[in-house]
Motif scaffolding. Structure first.
Motif, PDB file in Angstrom:
ATOM      1  N   ALA A   4       1.190   4.075  -2.852  1.00 44.62           N
ATOM      2  CA  ALA A   4       0.868   5.466  -2.524  1.00 44.62           C
ATOM      3  C   ALA A   4       2.007   6.394  -2.960  1.00 44.62           C
ATOM      4  N   VAL A   5       3.236   5.959  -2.710  1.00 45.27           N
ATOM      5  CA  VAL A   5       4.383   6.817  -3.005  1.00 45.27           C
ATOM      6  C   VAL A   5       4.630   6.925  -4.512  1.00 45.27           C
ATOM      7  N   ALA A  38       0.840  -1.202   0.000  1.00 49.38           N
ATOM      8  CA  ALA A  38       0.000   0.000   0.000  1.00 49.38           C
ATOM      9  C   ALA A  38       0.874   1.249   0.000  1.00 49.38           C
ATOM     10  N   ALA A  39       1.957   1.211   0.793  1.00 53.01           N
ATOM     11  CA  ALA A  39       2.843   2.379   0.881  1.00 53.01           C
ATOM     12  C   ALA A  39       3.546   2.618  -0.452  1.00 53.01           C
TER      13      ALA A  39
END
Lengths: 242, 466
Positions: free
Chosen positions: A105-106, A101-102
């Motif tokens: 997102a990034v 997820a990170a």
């Protein structure tokens, strides 16, 4: 890359940092030294945007952009990363799911499960992390050492532009410090930068320190190169005054 | 400066689509002997059932509403229509179900689920079951899965022997009400040694405004049999109060295993005063999986009576109370026999001023030596206007037992949100992740499609404006 000017900031109306100036350029490794309670973690939390801390005056700029009004996730998406001194436990969310997820997102891109898992497993292996940890809940039941290695895992997976490490080497045995140190060395290159808080010069072994800053009671009282790190590790902070 | 997450009242389009009320008959509002006699006549009850209804009505009139728990004073029985007959007969083919009702169940995914993952389906619309089916293979093994009305006609003795024996009308006011005006529901009978491996599902949909739904579910598992029953419920939102006072009675025979799963998503004008109880014989197992998301007020505490030696209960529950909701849920276990064991594991979440209470009662009687009971209830409040309470009661009458209780009430940790945000995850998603993580131990107990539905409900509940 990072430019902090006359920063006065604190928490609950109480000023902790009294006029910090700090510039970190691409490709550099900076070390922040200072006794407990001198404001080192506060500085990193402010750069990352912890809502508890407030800026009274001064500016923090990253690649020319003022950070003051940006939420932490927006700063992360600009390429800022903080390895926490005490990483939070997130029950019910696995390391793999959170990191995917990170990364999504990034990067702003959808990342496929299988290639991601392959890459994650490879990095975990380099950091000598048990592959089963990918399916454990984030930091839940992790030992101190496991949490710190998990932070470096996130650093390597997210590959930010600025890595801030807040005592990532504390509480680790010699082998674990070596693993963490190698991980940071692997991350570092001429296009990114590191800002490191440490009480233990071990983590710096695999790195070339460009600049060291001594923070005392919210002010930078001395700056120099590697020699300053050696001085502090031998004689402590007694010679510094403010 | 971080942006504040603004969490709106939820968008429940899927559940909120109302059909035009095409009911062919509605009883007059309020509860009188005349209404009860009329319902009984229209349902062609046998005489004993009419007597039962009238006695229940007497009991209803003689007892007060509970003097504890959430405020239910807005419920005015004089305004509730207790019986609404839809313009449909019970059929065994979706094609024969009237189009508007069929569309409703299509939207809820029932016929699709039936094809993929269910061995039998019951669908109730207002007061009557409009569809019931069960795989032929099960019927051939002696399994009965039908609506209660058919069960009374075709299996009168079994029904009469069990009906409201576990939950007698005098139990509380709404059990008495149920006894007087019950209609619809499902009947399941599994003969000894038969394992129903694929779940059976009954779905209860209340479409009429200001109405009550009083379905009765009776499940009997004979020795060494097993089954998984799934109950779903929903209703569109109205400005008037609706009432749900269902009753579930589960008889789990020696060595039998029953899993009873519920995802309840009533609309926010519903008073959900439901009673569920299981009687578990020697070495039998009842597993409850209970998700409470909807309704204005819920009072729901499924009870397990561990009646035979070595009987077991596993209770897993999640409750999510948002704005305007007061959800009082939990579980109750009565250890009657030696070496019985129970495991209660719940998560409650409250947000936007919602109130969630965990309430449980564990009783270990004198005979139940070597009983084991472990209670773990955790609550999470997402903001400072919301409420959470934990009220566990334990009554232990024997010394040689192993009882454990763990309760945690917490707020969502701002540091945990900051941690996720520092990794690039935006605030709304960070909150949703933490909530999903909080209920994960429950979600993994649910059948997949229900876990997905629960996750969707959580996402709908948390949906922010940014």
């Amino acid at each position: 890359m990072l430019e902090i000017k006359s920063l006065h900031a604190g928490v609950d109306g109480k000023e902790i940092l009294h006029g910090i100036n700090l510039t970190v350029n691409r490709g550099e490794v900076h070390v922040i030294l200072g006794p407990n309670g001198s404001g080192k973690s506060t500085l990193m939390n402010l750069i990352m945007g912890h809502p508890k801390y407030e800026i009274q005056s001064g500016t923090i700029k990253f690649e020319g952009q003022e950070l003051n009004l940006l939420a932490p996730f927006e700063r992360a998406r600009l390429g800022i990363f903080l390895s926490f001194q005490s990483p939070e436990e997130i029950p019910g969310i696995t390391v793999e799911n959170m990191l995917r997820a990170a990364c999504q997102a990034v990067t702003g891109e959808k990342i496929k499960i299988l290639p991601f898992r392959k890459k994650l497993q490879a990095v975990m292996q380099e950091l000598k992390i048990n592959p089963d940890s990918a399916n454990r809940y984030m930091n839940v039941g992790f030992s101190g050492g496991e949490k710190k290695r998990n932070e470096i895992l996130q650093l390597l997976m997210l590959n930010p532009k600025l890595a801030m490490l807040d005592e990532t080497d504390s509480g680790l045995d010699v082998d674990a410090v070596q693993i963490v140190s190698n991980g940071v060395a692997k991350f570092h290159n001429k296009d990114n930068a590191c800002l490191i808080i440490t009480h233990n010069t071990q983590i710096l072994k695999s790195l070339t320190v460009d600049k060291a800053h001594v923070l005392l009671n919210g002010q930078i009282v001395a700056e120099g190169g590697t020699e300053l790190v050696d001085e502090v590790s031998q004689n402590g902070y007694s010679k510094f005054t403010y | 400066m971080s942006k504040k997450t603004y969490i709106e009242d939820i968008e429940r389009t899927l559940y909120d689509i109302k059909n035009v009320d095409k009911s062919v008959y509605k009883s007059q509002a309020g509860l009188t002997e005349e209404v009860v006699r009329d319902i009984s006549k229209r349902k062609n009850d046998p005489d004993w059932m009419l007597d039962f209804r009238l006695k229940s009505l007497e009991v209803y009139e003689s007892i007060n509403i509970p003097n504890w728990g959430p405020d239910i004073s807005r419920l005015n029985m004089d305004e509730i229509v207790t019986y609404v007959r839809p313009d449909a007969k019970m059929v065994g083919s979706w094609d024969e179900v009237p189009q508007d009702i069929r569309d409703t169940f299509d939207r809820l995914g029932i016929p699709a689920a039936e094809k993929q993952s269910l061995a039998g389906v019951g669908a109730q619309y207002d007061s009557e079951v409009v569809y019931h089916s069960v795989q032929k293979r099960l019927t051939e093994q002696g399994v009965i899965y039908t609506d209660m009305e058919t069960a009374i006609k075709e299996h009168e003795d079994i029904v009469r022997e069990h009906f409201m024996k576990l939950v007698p009308p005098k139990d509380h006011k709404f059990a008495a009400l149920h006894g007087a005006v019950w209609s619809g529901g499902s009947f399941v009978y599994v003969p000894a040694g038969v394992n129903v491996k694929i779940p059976l599902q009954s779905y209860f949909r209340l479409n009429a405004a200001g109405a009550g739904q009083f379905e009765h579910t009776l499940i009997i598992l004979e020795e060494g049999s097993s089954a998984h029953f799934i109950e779903g419920c929903s209703a569109p939102k109205y400005n008037v109060t609706n009432l749900h006072a269902g009753c579930v009675e589960l008889f789990v025979g020696e060595g039998a295993r029953l899993r009873y799963s519920t995802i309840e998503n009533w609309s926010r004008n519903m008073m959900n005063l439901n009673t569920k109880r299981a009687l578990v014989e020697k070495n039998g197992l009842i597993e409850w999986v209970s998700g409470s998301f909807g309704s204005a007020v819920s009072m729901l505490y499924p009870c397990s009576i561990l009646h035979g030696e070595g009987a077991r209960c596993e209770f897993t529950g999640v409750t999510f109370a948002s704005k305007g909701q007061n959800l009082d849920t939990g579980a109750s276990v009565i250890h009657v026999a030696p070496h019985t064991s129970a495991n209660i594991n719940t998560r409650t979440i409250s947000k936007s001023g919602g109130a969630a209470t965990y309430r449980s009662a564990v009783k270990v009687t004198k005979n139940a030596h070597h009983a084991k009971c472990s209670v773990n209830c955790e609550s999470l409040m997402l903001d400072s206007e919301s409420r959470s309470d934990t009220l566990p009661v334990m009554d232990i009458e024997v010394g040689d037992v192993d009882i454990g209780h763990e309760a945690k009430i917490g707020r969502i940790s701002e540091d945990a949100i900051f941690y996720l945000m520092s990794r690039g995850i935006d605030e709304a998603e960070a909150r949703a992740m933490i909530v999903r993580g909080f209920v994960e131990p429950i979600a993994k107990e649910l059948p997949l499609e229900y876990a997905v539905e629960m996750n969707n409900l959580i996402n709908i509940e948390l949906e922010g404006a940014n």
